[in-house]
Write a protein that holds these residues in place. Sequence first.
Motif, PDB file in Angstrom:
ATOM      1  N   GLN A 135      -2.290   6.701  -9.714  1.00 14.59           N
ATOM      2  CA  GLN A 135      -1.294   5.637  -9.526  1.00 14.59           C
ATOM      3  C   GLN A 135      -1.669   4.726  -8.363  1.00 14.59           C
ATOM      4  O   GLN A 135      -1.638   3.498  -8.489  1.00 14.59           O
ATOM      5  CB  GLN A 135       0.084   6.246  -9.292  1.00 14.59           C
ATOM      6  CG  GLN A 135       1.178   5.204  -9.088  1.00 14.59           C
ATOM      7  CD  GLN A 135       2.550   5.827  -8.870  1.00 14.59           C
ATOM      8  OE1 GLN A 135       2.747   7.011  -9.089  1.00 14.59           O
ATOM      9  NE2 GLN A 135       3.493   5.016  -8.430  1.00 14.59           N
ATOM     10  N   ASN A 136      -2.038   5.317  -7.229  1.00 14.39           N
ATOM     11  CA  ASN A 136      -2.407   4.497  -6.076  1.00 14.39           C
ATOM     12  C   ASN A 136      -3.716   3.745  -6.315  1.00 14.39           C
ATOM     13  O   ASN A 136      -3.886   2.622  -5.842  1.00 14.39           O
ATOM     14  CB  ASN A 136      -2.518   5.366  -4.824  1.00 14.39           C
ATOM     15  CG  ASN A 136      -1.169   5.668  -4.207  1.00 14.39           C
ATOM     16  OD1 ASN A 136      -0.313   4.791  -4.109  1.00 14.39           O
ATOM     17  ND2 ASN A 136      -0.953   6.906  -3.808  1.00 14.39           N
ATOM     18  N   LEU A 151       0.808  -1.215   0.000  1.00 14.31           N
ATOM     19  CA  LEU A 151       0.000   0.000   0.000  1.00 14.31           C
ATOM     20  C   LEU A 151       0.847   1.273   0.000  1.00 14.31           C
ATOM     21  O   LEU A 151       0.316   2.368   0.186  1.00 14.31           O
ATOM     22  CB  LEU A 151      -0.947  -0.016   1.202  1.00 14.31           C
ATOM     23  CG  LEU A 151      -2.301  -0.726   0.993  1.00 14.31           C
ATOM     24  CD1 LEU A 151      -3.069  -0.133  -0.180  1.00 14.31           C
ATOM     25  CD2 LEU A 151      -2.150  -2.219   0.798  1.00 14.31           C
ATOM     26  N   GLY A 152       2.145   1.124  -0.231  1.00 13.76           N
ATOM     27  CA  GLY A 152       2.998   2.293  -0.420  1.00 13.76           C
ATOM     28  C   GLY A 152       3.185   3.146   0.812  1.00 13.76           C
ATOM     29  O   GLY A 152       3.239   4.378   0.717  1.00 13.76           O
ATOM     30  N   ARG A 188      -5.050   4.266   2.989  1.00  8.95           N
ATOM     31  CA  ARG A 188      -4.246   3.108   2.583  1.00  8.95           C
ATOM     32  C   ARG A 188      -3.806   2.289   3.788  1.00  8.95           C
ATOM     33  O   ARG A 188      -3.702   1.061   3.710  1.00  8.95           O
ATOM     34  CB  ARG A 188      -3.036   3.554   1.756  1.00  8.95           C
ATOM     35  CG  ARG A 188      -3.410   4.221   0.442  1.00  8.95           C
ATOM     36  CD  ARG A 188      -2.302   4.201  -0.582  1.00  8.95           C
ATOM     37  NE  ARG A 188      -1.036   4.722  -0.113  1.00  8.95           N
ATOM     38  CZ  ARG A 188      -0.713   6.025  -0.096  1.00  8.95           C
ATOM     39  NH1 ARG A 188      -1.591   6.928  -0.500  1.00  8.95           N
ATOM     40  NH2 ARG A 188       0.480   6.400   0.311  1.00  8.95           N
ATOM     41  N   GLN A 242      -7.399   8.858  -3.311  1.00 12.48           N
ATOM     42  CA  GLN A 242      -6.145   8.390  -3.910  1.00 12.48           C
ATOM     43  C   GLN A 242      -5.943   8.983  -5.299  1.00 12.48           C
ATOM     44  O   GLN A 242      -6.904   9.233  -6.020  1.00 12.48           O
ATOM     45  CB  GLN A 242      -6.136   6.861  -3.998  1.00 12.48           C
ATOM     46  CG  GLN A 242      -6.444   6.151  -2.692  1.00 12.48           C
ATOM     47  CD  GLN A 242      -5.503   6.543  -1.577  1.00 12.48           C
ATOM     48  OE1 GLN A 242      -4.277   6.576  -1.758  1.00 12.48           O
ATOM     49  NE2 GLN A 242      -6.055   6.834  -0.407  1.00 12.48           N
ATOM     50  N   SER A 253      -2.844   0.718  -8.182  1.00 15.77           N
ATOM     51  CA  SER A 253      -2.176  -0.237  -7.285  1.00 15.77           C
ATOM     52  C   SER A 253      -3.188  -0.969  -6.417  1.00 15.77           C
ATOM     53  O   SER A 253      -3.076  -2.187  -6.204  1.00 15.77           O
ATOM     54  CB  SER A 253      -1.161   0.493  -6.399  1.00 15.77           C
ATOM     55  OG  SER A 253      -0.117   1.035  -7.168  1.00 15.77           O
ATOM     56  N   SER A 259     -10.521   3.394  -2.921  1.00 14.23           N
ATOM     57  CA  SER A 259      -9.662   4.367  -3.611  1.00 14.23           C
ATOM     58  C   SER A 259      -9.998   5.808  -3.256  1.00 14.23           C
ATOM     59  O   SER A 259      -9.452   6.737  -3.866  1.00 14.23           O
ATOM     60  CB  SER A 259      -9.764   4.174  -5.127  1.00 14.23           C
ATOM     61  OG  SER A 259     -11.083   4.436  -5.578  1.00 14.23           O
TER      62      SER A 259
END
Length: 199
Positions: free
Chosen positions: A164-165, A117-118, A138, A161, A168, A158
Motif C-alpha cells: 500500500q505504501n 507519506l502517511g 517515509r 514499505q 502511494s 520504497s
Amino acid sequence: RNISFAYPRSKMVLDGANAELQAGRVYWLRGPNGSGKSTLAKLLAGVLKPSAGEILAGGRPIKPAQSPGALVSYHFQNPDFQLFSMTVWDEVLAGPEALGCPAGDAAKRTRRALEQLGIPDQFHSTHPLDLPFAMRKRLALAATVASGSPWVLLDEPSLGQDEQNTHSIRALTTGLANASFGVIMISHSRLMTGDLGST
C-alpha cells in the motif's frame, strides 16, 4: 556532460558520463550494484564534486556542491544518513526553511508532505530515530519532497514499505512529474518501476 568521478584510492566509478534530462518526467536509473547510481545521485545533489566534467542547468554550468539540495533534493537509500533534527516536524521543515521559503508556506509544505507519506500528527514531536525503519524511510522522503527543489532524486524510495505504501509513493512520484518537477529514481522494486519501460 562528460562527468567522471573516483573515490580516494579507488578505480573510476563514472568515466565521461553524459545525460540530458527534462523536468516533468520520471527517470528510472538502472544498473547493477556498484555501477555508480548512488554516486551520480550524490554528484547531482551536491553531496560530492565531480573529478572532471560539468553539470548544466538550463544550458549553463552549475556547481551543486556550492548549494547542496538547491537544484536536486536527494533522498538517501539509508534514511539514518539523512535525518538530523530533534523532531519529525523539524526534520521536514528544515528543507523549505533552508531554501528560503516563507514561514507560513514552509509549514504548509511540511504538513502536506507528512500527510502524503502517511505520518500521523501524533508522531510530529517524536525524535526521528525513535520511529521504526519503514516510517523513517517515509519521513526522509517527506523531507526531500517538502524542500521544493525542482528535481528530486529518490534512492530506493520504497525500501521497507508494504504494498500500500509503495503504491502511494509511486503515485507521489507521478504527481511530482505531473506538476513539472523532475524525478530521478533508483529502484529495484517492480511495484515502483513496472511500466516505466526503458525510460
